[in-house]
Write a protein that holds these residues in place. Structure first.
Motif, PDB file in Angstrom:
ATOM      1  N   THR A 182      42.600  39.368  73.463  1.00  0.00           N
ATOM      2  CA  THR A 182      42.531  40.634  74.504  1.00  0.00           C
ATOM      3  C   THR A 182      41.435  40.776  75.578  1.00  0.00           C
ATOM      4  OG1 THR A 182      42.941  42.206  72.556  1.00  0.00           O
ATOM      5  CG2 THR A 182      42.180  43.383  74.747  1.00  0.00           C
ATOM      6  N   ARG A 225      46.746  42.200  76.825  1.00  0.00           N
ATOM      7  CA  ARG A 225      46.919  41.763  75.711  1.00  0.00           C
ATOM      8  C   ARG A 225      48.028  41.035  75.640  1.00  0.00           C
ATOM      9  NH1 ARG A 225      45.485  46.480  71.386  1.00  0.00           N
ATOM     10  NH2 ARG A 225      43.692  45.409  72.100  1.00  0.00           N
ATOM     11  N   GLU A 241      51.367  46.683  73.754  1.00  0.00           N
ATOM     12  CA  GLU A 241      50.376  47.336  74.225  1.00  0.00           C
ATOM     13  C   GLU A 241      49.755  47.387  74.853  1.00  0.00           C
ATOM     14  OE1 GLU A 241      48.184  46.101  70.640  1.00  0.00           O
ATOM     15  OE2 GLU A 241      49.210  46.094  69.311  1.00  0.00           O
ATOM     16  N   THR A 242      49.266  48.058  75.708  1.00  0.00           N
ATOM     17  CA  THR A 242      48.628  48.551  76.991  1.00  0.00           C
ATOM     18  C   THR A 242      47.176  48.485  76.725  1.00  0.00           C
ATOM     19  OG1 THR A 242      48.847  50.454  76.851  1.00  0.00           O
ATOM     20  CG2 THR A 242      50.742  49.376  77.624  1.00  0.00           C
ATOM     21  N   VAL A 243      46.185  47.681  77.617  1.00  0.00           N
ATOM     22  CA  VAL A 243      44.718  47.597  76.919  1.00  0.00           C
ATOM     23  C   VAL A 243      44.452  48.296  78.513  1.00  0.00           C
ATOM     24  CG1 VAL A 243      43.248  46.298  77.389  1.00  0.00           C
ATOM     25  CG2 VAL A 243      44.933  46.034  76.016  1.00  0.00           C
ATOM     26  N   PRO A 244      43.316  49.232  77.767  1.00  0.00           N
ATOM     27  CA  PRO A 244      42.370  50.097  79.559  1.00  0.00           C
ATOM     28  C   PRO A 244      41.992  48.724  80.237  1.00  0.00           C
ATOM     29  CG  PRO A 244      42.388  51.219  77.631  1.00  0.00           C
ATOM     30  CD  PRO A 244      43.338  50.507  77.138  1.00  0.00           C
ATOM     31  N   ASN A 245      41.831  48.637  81.863  1.00  0.00           N
ATOM     32  CA  ASN A 245      41.306  47.882  82.355  1.00  0.00           C
ATOM     33  C   ASN A 245      41.382  46.400  81.762  1.00  0.00           C
ATOM     34  OD1 ASN A 245      39.792  47.309  84.679  1.00  0.00           O
ATOM     35  ND2 ASN A 245      38.027  47.888  83.126  1.00  0.00           N
ATOM     36  N   THR A 274      38.942  41.694  79.099  1.00  0.00           N
ATOM     37  CA  THR A 274      39.140  43.266  79.449  1.00  0.00           C
ATOM     38  C   THR A 274      37.940  42.928  80.979  1.00  0.00           C
ATOM     39  OG1 THR A 274      37.524  43.591  78.113  1.00  0.00           O
ATOM     40  CG2 THR A 274      39.547  44.560  77.519  1.00  0.00           C
ATOM     41  N   ARG A 275      38.205  43.910  81.941  1.00  0.00           N
ATOM     42  CA  ARG A 275      37.456  43.738  83.162  1.00  0.00           C
ATOM     43  C   ARG A 275      35.687  44.275  82.894  1.00  0.00           C
ATOM     44  NH1 ARG A 275      42.022  45.310  85.239  1.00  0.00           N
ATOM     45  NH2 ARG A 275      42.658  43.910  87.101  1.00  0.00           N
TER      46      ARG A 275
END
Length: 718
Positions: A223, A201, A194-198, A225-226
């Motif tokens: 998860t 995961r 699974e890819t997480v924008p910015n 995230t920036r």
């Protein structure tokens, strides 16, 4: 060392030796402490704390502070934070005043109350809070939202994404979490890519572990995230693929479906309300919850009518309806929950139909009640006429050997004379007319002068006499098959009065044993000259508040008493010895029956034994709201006449509207009075006032119903 083969019986001395060695071995092992439980007694307390040691508890500490809660709470938070305890908030409990802390594997709850009667002081409670699913907090994290039962963690790490990822790679492993492999995840999902924008995961699992003290956990999803400010958002929750994809139904709330499992749920209204609401936090992904409501609403006859306008927090809003209601289903995401809101409102057309149906049902009930009241009145009038016809108009002679200040008629029964208070009461089988004639003649011959009275009717007479500054007031009133006489006044006061008893009659023995009538609701012998059974209950109900049997039996009182003791015992009635009175002429015994209290009264009249057996049902009386208050009696007023009436009793005047307690109103006015004899006066427009008396005993409930002709029907309801 000798060996003992398996299956060989061991001598007793060997078994004792083995037990001794086992005890020595177990005593040498130290008890293993529970590292997941904090010792609350070792925690720091605020300066000035006074600990409550009256109830020692290893899992809780209570201490008082000389400051209000608004000051104490932040001081405790600062104190514990300085000791390494990290504060956090639980999801959906943002407004709670309870403080939650975590330190490693240990959890702590702190709550506060105001000191009793002292708003300037507060009480602090430390309680251990076991963490069942532990995940690491980044050092210096802020906005921490944590639940150690799932687990769930949402926070802001002060470090950048890469540093935060390195932190979790090491710290998750340190507390027993390990990276979930595709092979292990195959039972739930076919892919972990699974890819997480910015962001990044990862998935973890946690097997059983004695070292970390946790049981096997569901897989979790981390998860990261920036953020624009250089910090990192952290989210840890149960992996969506490990949550149920098909939800079962839990118990309804307000008649509306609720999925299972839910963390919290609440409702407003009931299944029969015009408007009802249900809200819940479902522990499942939104598609699973939506599928649940598609299924459950369709099964209950609801149809979906398109989308509704979205409100803040909504991801889905659907209009729904059925034949009588319209509603809206709203679903949204908060933390790791799917938030559910379901409302239903009855349509105007359905409200009108319900109102019409209720009106018709009420009209039928009131019509039935009016008809039942008319039947009761007619039956009572008929019974009175029959009972009055049985009363004797024959001239009366004075009872010999009477020591009361006034003469007693020869038919006097159950005489009760209280000379100190100037009271005289008795009953008689003679008519009101015969008793009135007897006292007017006997008192006139004794020098008493009668004062005129407007009450001189066939069923009731009131007489007042005076002589030499003294007075006597007498009320003679038909009560069922007998006439009750009550008198009071200064003319009856004597220094040492004794009850007047008439000579005991010779009672012949019964010719044959008394046999019970199998058709009677209450026991009564088949050998009887008369009998009547009266019940009081609400129209449309089967359970009466009170049942009363009256009978006259041509047998000695002792035989009749023995009959009732036997037959009532067979029905489970228990006799109360306190207050029981038994003599050759009369008997009165209280009973406890399976339905409620009861009383048996026996007397003698015209050579026969009279029976009065009354049984009450307190459960039915309470349900119908006619139960008197303890130690008092209740009087219920009704008026089925065409005009308003007013009744004065105990110095209170109550207006009784036309129809009160009848078709126009299910309940009329009610009074709670102390036990005693009361004189009441009824007034109606265009009619002279009518005065009568009513004797009330503790625990009795009487109805006074004003009839169409202006008469008052007294009826004992309970």
């Amino acid at each position: 060392m000798s060996m003992i083969k398996r299956g060989t019986q061991v001598p007793a001395r060997w078994r004792l030796l083995a037990c001794g060695l086992l005890l020595m071995a177990s005593a040498s092992l130290p008890a293993r402490a529970d590292d997941g439980i904090v010792d609350v007694h070792a925690l720091p307390q605020l300066e000035g704390a006074v600990e409550n040691t009256s109830r020692p508890d290893p899992y809780r500490v209570e201490y008082r502070m000389p400051t209000p809660e608004a000051v104490t709470s932040p001081a405790v938070k600062k104190l514990l934070s300085a000791a390494g305890w990290v504060p956090y908030v639980r999801p959906l409990e943002e407004k709670s005043t309870t403080l939650n802390f975590r330190k490693g594997r240990q959890g702590l709850s702190v709550h506060f109350t105001q000191a009793l009667g002292r708003p300037d002081q507060s009480v602090v409670y430390y309680s251990h809070d076991r963490i069942y699913s532990n995940v690491p907090f980044p050092e210096g994290a802020s906005d921490i939202m944590f639940d150690g039962t799932r687990p769930y963690l949402g926070c802001i790490a002060p470090s950048a994404l890469d540093a935060t990822a390195d932190f979790y790679k090491s710290q998750m492993d340190a507390i027993g979490w390990r990276k979930l492999t595709p092979e292990t995840a195959a039972r739930w999902t076919s892919s972990l890519d699974e890819t997480v924008p910015n962001g990044v995961r990862a998935f973890f699992e946690h097997p059983d572990s004695e070292a970390t003290g946790f049981y096997r956990q569901k897989p979790v999803m981390l998860t990261l995230t920036r953020r624009d400010d250089g910090r990192t958002n952290v989210d840890i929750r149960i992996a969506p693929f490990a949550l149920p994809s098909e939800l079962k139904a839990d118990d309804d709330l307000a008649g509306l479906p609720r999925p299972n499992p839910t963390k919290t749920a609440k409702s407003l209204g009931s299944a029969s309300s015009n408007k009802r609401e249900m809200s819940a936090a479902a522990m499942a992904e939104l598609p699973a919850v939506l599928a649940f409501y598609h299924r459950e609403l369709a099964a209950r006859g609801w149809q979906e009518d398109g989308s509704a306008p979205l409100a803040p927090g909504d991801e889905v809003a659907i209009k729904i309806s059925n034949t009588e209601e319209t509603g809206v289903l709203r679903l949204g995401r908060k933390y790791d929950f799917t938030m559910v809101s379901l409302t239903a409102q009855v349509k105007e057309s359905a409200l009108a139909a319900r109102a019409k149906a209720k009106k018709e049902a009420d009209e039928k009930f009131f019509s039935d009640a009016a008809a039942a009241a008319q039947q009761v009145i007619a039956a009572d009038e008929a019974r009175r006429k029959v009972q009055a016809a049985a009363l004797s108009d024959a001239p009366l002679k004075a009872l010999a050997n009477s020591n009361t200040p006034v003469a007693l008629p020869e038919t006097a029964e159950s005489v009760k004379f209280e000379g100190g208070d100037g009271r005289l009461e008795f009953s008689s089988t003679s008519s009101v007319k015969a008793l009135g004639t007897f006292y007017r003649a006997s008192l006139k011959n004794a020098g008493w002068k009668e004062q005129p009275s407007v009450i001189n009717q066939p069923n009731m007479a009131v007489m007042t006499f005076s002589k030499a500054g003294k007075s006597i007031s007498m009320t003679v009133m038909q009560m069922g098959p007998k006439v009750n006489v009550s008198a009071n006044g200064s003319g009856l006061v004597v220094a040492a009065a004794k009850p007047a008893d008439k000579p005991a009659e010779v009672q012949a023995k019964s010719s044959e044993p008394l046999k019970p009538d199998p058709e009677s609701q209450l026991p009564v012998p088949t050998q009887r000259s008369s009998t009547s059974l009266a019940t009081t209950k609400l129209p449309g109900t089967e359970t009466p508040f009170r049942r009363e049997l009256e009978a006259s039996i041509p047998a000695p009182l002792g035989d009749v008493l023995a009959f009732y003791r036997t037959e009532l015992g067979k029905l489970g009635w228990q006799e109360k010895t306190d207050g029981a009175t038994v003599s050759a002429e009369r008997a009165q015994i209280d009973f406890t029956s399976p339905q409620g209290p009861a009383v048996l009264k026996l007397g003698r009249a015209k050579g026969e034994t009279t029976v009065n057996l009354a049984q009450k049902n307190p459960e039915a009386a309470t349900k119908a709201d006619i139960m008197p208050k303890p130690g008092q009696a209740r009087v219920m007023l009704g008026n089925i006449g065409p005009k308003e009436a007013s009744l004065t009793i105990n110095k209170q005047t109550i207006k009784i509207a036309a129809g009160a307690g009848g078709p126009q109103s299910p309940k009329g006015p009610m009074l709670d009075l102390a036990p005693g004899t009361y004189q009441y006066a009824l007034r109606m427009p265009g009619r002279p006032a009518r005065t009568e008396t009513l004797t009330l005993a503790a625990g009795d409930a009487w109805g006074l119903m004003v009839g169409p002709s202006g008469d008052v029907l007294p009826l004992q309801m309970y």
